[in-house]
Scaffold this active site. Structure first.
Site, PDB file in Angstrom:
ATOM      1  N   GLU A 180       0.833  -1.210   0.000  1.00  0.00           N
ATOM      2  CA  GLU A 180       0.000   0.000   0.000  1.00  0.00           C
ATOM      3  C   GLU A 180       0.867   1.260   0.000  1.00  0.00           C
ATOM      4  O   GLU A 180       0.584   2.226  -0.710  1.00  0.00           O
ATOM      5  CB  GLU A 180      -0.958  -0.032   1.201  1.00  0.00           C
ATOM      6  CG  GLU A 180      -2.039  -1.081   1.001  1.00  0.00           C
ATOM      7  CD  GLU A 180      -2.923  -1.363   2.210  1.00  0.00           C
ATOM      8  OE1 GLU A 180      -4.024  -1.882   2.016  1.00  0.00           O
ATOM      9  OE2 GLU A 180      -2.517  -1.091   3.356  1.00  0.00           O
ATOM     10  N   ASP A 309      -3.154  -8.555  18.886  1.00  0.00           N
ATOM     11  CA  ASP A 309      -1.765  -8.727  18.446  1.00  0.00           C
ATOM     12  C   ASP A 309      -0.824  -9.097  19.590  1.00  0.00           C
ATOM     13  O   ASP A 309       0.302  -9.522  19.342  1.00  0.00           O
ATOM     14  CB  ASP A 309      -1.252  -7.423  17.800  1.00  0.00           C
ATOM     15  CG  ASP A 309      -1.854  -7.188  16.422  1.00  0.00           C
ATOM     16  OD1 ASP A 309      -2.700  -7.999  16.002  1.00  0.00           O
ATOM     17  OD2 ASP A 309      -1.476  -6.192  15.785  1.00  0.00           O
TER      18      ASP A 309
HETATM   19  C1  LIG Z   1       0.266   0.027   9.322  1.00  0.00           C
HETATM   20  C2  LIG Z   1      -0.717  -1.062   9.704  1.00  0.00           C
HETATM   21  C3  LIG Z   1      -1.681  -1.441   8.780  1.00  0.00           C
HETATM   22  C4  LIG Z   1      -2.602  -2.434   9.103  1.00  0.00           C
HETATM   23  N1  LIG Z   1      -3.552  -2.776   8.185  1.00  0.00           N
HETATM   24  C5  LIG Z   1      -4.513  -3.667   8.524  1.00  0.00           C
HETATM   25  C6  LIG Z   1      -5.568  -3.961   7.618  1.00  0.00           C
HETATM   26  O1  LIG Z   1      -5.631  -3.437   6.504  1.00  0.00           O
HETATM   27  N2  LIG Z   1      -6.548  -4.845   8.023  1.00  0.00           N
HETATM   28  C7  LIG Z   1      -6.498  -5.420   9.272  1.00  0.00           C
HETATM   29  O2  LIG Z   1      -7.413  -6.175   9.610  1.00  0.00           O
HETATM   30  N3  LIG Z   1      -5.488  -5.196  10.123  1.00  0.00           N
HETATM   31  C8  LIG Z   1      -4.505  -4.328   9.790  1.00  0.00           C
HETATM   32  N4  LIG Z   1      -3.481  -4.057  10.663  1.00  0.00           N
HETATM   33  C9  LIG Z   1      -3.377  -4.837  11.918  1.00  0.00           C
HETATM   34  C10 LIG Z   1      -4.362  -4.313  12.947  1.00  0.00           C
HETATM   35  O3  LIG Z   1      -4.296  -2.915  13.044  1.00  0.00           O
HETATM   36  C11 LIG Z   1      -4.030  -4.975  14.277  1.00  0.00           C
HETATM   37  O4  LIG Z   1      -4.121  -6.362  14.116  1.00  0.00           O
HETATM   38  C12 LIG Z   1      -4.984  -4.517  15.358  1.00  0.00           C
HETATM   39  O5  LIG Z   1      -4.813  -3.142  15.585  1.00  0.00           O
HETATM   40  C13 LIG Z   1      -4.718  -5.293  16.635  1.00  0.00           C
HETATM   41  O6  LIG Z   1      -5.582  -4.820  17.618  1.00  0.00           O
HETATM   42  P1  LIG Z   1      -5.126  -4.841  19.147  1.00  0.00           P
HETATM   43  O7  LIG Z   1      -6.333  -4.403  19.926  1.00  0.00           O
HETATM   44  O8  LIG Z   1      -4.508  -6.139  19.475  1.00  0.00           O
HETATM   45  O9  LIG Z   1      -3.954  -3.779  19.252  1.00  0.00           O
HETATM   46  P2  LIG Z   1      -3.892  -2.251  18.836  1.00  0.00           P
HETATM   47  O10 LIG Z   1      -5.033  -1.882  17.962  1.00  0.00           O
HETATM   48  O11 LIG Z   1      -2.529  -2.034  18.346  1.00  0.00           O
HETATM   49  O12 LIG Z   1      -4.089  -1.491  20.220  1.00  0.00           O
HETATM   50  C14 LIG Z   1      -3.180  -1.610  21.266  1.00  0.00           C
HETATM   51  C15 LIG Z   1      -3.420  -0.453  22.228  1.00  0.00           C
HETATM   52  O13 LIG Z   1      -2.680  -0.709  23.404  1.00  0.00           O
HETATM   53  C16 LIG Z   1      -2.060   0.480  23.838  1.00  0.00           C
HETATM   54  N5  LIG Z   1      -0.888   0.111  24.617  1.00  0.00           N
HETATM   55  C17 LIG Z   1       0.191  -0.575  24.200  1.00  0.00           C
HETATM   56  N6  LIG Z   1       1.062  -0.761  25.199  1.00  0.00           N
HETATM   57  C18 LIG Z   1       0.515  -0.164  26.295  1.00  0.00           C
HETATM   58  C19 LIG Z   1       0.942  -0.008  27.634  1.00  0.00           C
HETATM   59  N7  LIG Z   1       2.111  -0.514  28.073  1.00  0.00           N
HETATM   60  N8  LIG Z   1       0.149   0.671  28.485  1.00  0.00           N
HETATM   61  C20 LIG Z   1      -1.034   1.191  28.065  1.00  0.00           C
HETATM   62  N9  LIG Z   1      -1.484   1.059  26.814  1.00  0.00           N
HETATM   63  C21 LIG Z   1      -0.726   0.387  25.931  1.00  0.00           C
HETATM   64  C22 LIG Z   1      -1.739   1.213  22.552  1.00  0.00           C
HETATM   65  O14 LIG Z   1      -1.586   2.606  22.781  1.00  0.00           O
HETATM   66  C23 LIG Z   1      -2.959   0.883  21.694  1.00  0.00           C
HETATM   67  O15 LIG Z   1      -3.990   1.835  21.816  1.00  0.00           O
HETATM   68  C24 LIG Z   1      -2.542  -3.061  10.375  1.00  0.00           C
HETATM   69  C25 LIG Z   1      -1.572  -2.686  11.286  1.00  0.00           C
HETATM   70  C26 LIG Z   1      -0.669  -1.685  10.970  1.00  0.00           C
HETATM   71  C27 LIG Z   1       0.370  -1.256  11.971  1.00  0.00           C
END
Ligand SMILES: Cc1cc2nc3c(=O)[nH]c(=O)nc-3n(C[C@H](O)[C@H](O)[C@H](O)COP(=O)(O)OP(=O)(O)OC[C@H]3O[C@@H](n4cnc5c(N)ncnc54)[C@H](O)[C@@H]3O)c2cc1C
Length: 434
Positions: A180, A309
């Site tokens: 992308e 993740d």
């Molecule tokens: C550039 C990019 C493009 C992507 N494109 C896609 C796509 O097209 N389609 C798709 O399905 N997925 C995509 N993904 C993957 C998707 O965004 C992730 O799989 C998803 O965000 C995971 O969700 P999560 O809730 O596990 O973590 P996240 O959404 O990453 O949220 C984690 C949160 O935890 C907080 N956090 C972290 N450490 C701490 C701490 N120590 N103390 C307090 N807070 C903390 C962070 O600030 C964040 O708000 C993409 C990821 C990236 C980086």
């Protein structure tokens, strides 16, 4: 010291602490609505970020505020939820305490860790200053600044070799983000910028996508990978396959023993989970993802869940649940179901089962690929579907309208309105970049 921040509900209610307001954490809170709990949502940032569109901020197509929302605002109608802007630094699982930065402690009855992941440099963290990755809004605006500054400097550069280096953009890693980025930088150089410069022809910019594996978009069906590669090449991007990058420096990158001089290198390879497994001293895979039980609890600790993740769990066929937004959301919803069942004295739900809806990626030039498994789409139709899907998943009418309008404007005029260098000319440059 224990934190004195509480929601409206009596302190005697079961206290769920959710760490991380990403896709997984927010979904847990959403599905706990009207459950007999009080909730504390902790995040080190004040906003929820729609990461799938981060590359559009990095390439000046969208503004940061179009893909991020204040967490406090998102949870404003949930009186039982307290929001804390704080970073978790450690967990005392025996005392059921979360240690926040500045040393305060937060007690929990149930803990949900949804702290996500960051990019990984395969043991070469020293490459980060030269090849920033894309995970946060700061990363995106840094990359945006570097791309735009490279063109500005090229415009003023008299030396042809130096100008060529300034107009060379390398993207390491050809997963969806790398593809992308490469496609959109090519569009920027070929369609958006040409009329704005006098001394350079931005269409001559080199965009080089380097992938260690044998094909781009390795998670997609092979014919879609081939299609994406050809579409990128038609856009003028160069695709290098089968050669890992072995060095990143102020000069550019080294791959296959060759040095490619480039002022801008972007890292889109490798993922490292947040240190949740370290906080708990729990088993993790090589990427640091916490290995959870089929009900997403941490082994030996049924009161602690890890999702998204930050965690890894196998599907029935042994393949891991992928690190994508829908998986994190499904896990978040499942955890809420388990907590509700426990509090209601009902039997535990069946183990978590991930439902894969499909894979999507845009390539640029109004083309995309979609792999639903049962059907594969490519080209303009996939691009429109991709666009509608992303607008649908954005939060709030205002952002949906704003993003849709921006995309239509780009579609009609090839103009990208967020072409802003916001940190000053030097602040955006790579150390040593000349
Ligand atoms: C550039 C990019 C493009 C992507 N494109 C896609 C796509 O097209 N389609 C798709 O399905 N997925 C995509 N993904 C993957 C998707 O965004 C992730 O799989 C998803 O965000 C995971 O969700 P999560 O809730 O596990 O973590 P996240 O959404 O990453 O949220 C984690 C949160 O935890 C907080 N956090 C972290 N450490 C701490 C701490 N120590 N103390 C307090 N807070 C903390 C962070 O600030 C964040 O708000 C993409 C990821 C990236 C980086």
């Amino acid at each position: 010291m224990t934190s004195s921040v509480t929601a409206d509900d009596p302190v005697s209610l079961h206290h769920v602490v959710v760490v991380g307001a990403g896709f997984g954490g927010l979904e847990t809170v959403h599905h706990l609505a009207r459950a007999p709990v009080r909730i504390t949502m902790v995040d080190r940032r004040n906003h929820h970020l729609f990461q799938p569109l981060l590359y559009q901020v990095a390439t000046a197509s969208l503004a940061p505020s179009e893909i991020a929302w204040p967490i406090r605002h998102l949870l404003r109608n949930r009186r039982e939820v307290a929001t804390l802007l704080a970073s978790v630094e450690a967990i005392d699982k025996d005392a059921r305490l979360v240690r926040l930065d500045e040393g305060s402690m937060l007690e929990y009855d149930t803990l949900v860790l949804a702290t996500g992941a960051r990019h990984a440099y395969f043991g070469h963290d020293d490459w980060e200053p030269f090849a920033p990755g894309l995970k946060t809004l700061e990363d995106a605006t840094t990359i945006r600044g570097r791309i735009l500054i490279a063109f500005e400097r090229a415009e003023q550069e008299g030396d042809e070799t130096k100008r060529a280096a300034l107009m060379t953009f390398v993207i390491v890693g050809a997963g969806p983000t790398g593809v992308e980025l490469a496609g959109t930088i090519a569009e920027l150089a070929r369609a958006t910028l040409p009329a704005d410069f006098r001394n350079i022809d931005s269409r001559k910019a080199r965009i080089v996508l380097i992938e260690a594996g044998p094909r781009v978009l390795p998670g997609f069906a092979e014919d879609l990978s081939t299609y994406a590669q050809h579409a990128l090449e038609r856009l003028g991007a160069e695709v290098v396959l089968g050669l890992p990058v072995t060095e990143c420096s102020t000069k550019g990158v080294v791959y296959g023993g060759k040095t490619l001089t480039a002022a801008t290198v972007i890292w889109a390879a490798g993922v490292q989970a947040s240190p949740a497994a370290e906080w708990l001293e729990a088993p993790a895979d090589r990427a640091g993802r916490l290995k959870v039980e089929p009900d997403l609890t941490v082994p030996g600790h049924p009161e602690i869940f890890a999702i998204g993740d930050a965690a890894i769990v196998a599907r029935p066929d042994g393949r891991p649940v992928p690190g994508i937004a829908p998986a994190a959301k499904q896990e978040g919803a499942y955890v809420a179901k388990v907590i509700r069942a426990r509090l209601g004295g009902r039997p535990a739900p069946a183990p978590f089962r991930y439902k894969h809806a499909g894979d999507l990626a845009t390539i640029g030039e109004r083309r995309a690929v979609i792999d639903f498994g049962w059907i594969k789409l490519r080209g303009a139709i996939a691009w429109w579907l991709w666009g509608f899907a992303h607008i649908y998943f954005l939060i709030g009418v205002h952002n949906r309208l704003s993003v849709a309008l921006n995309w239509l404007w780009i579609y009609a005029r090839d103009q990208r309105s967020a072409r802003l260098i916001t940190r000053g000319r030097e602040g955006e440059g790579r150390s040593g970049q000349s």
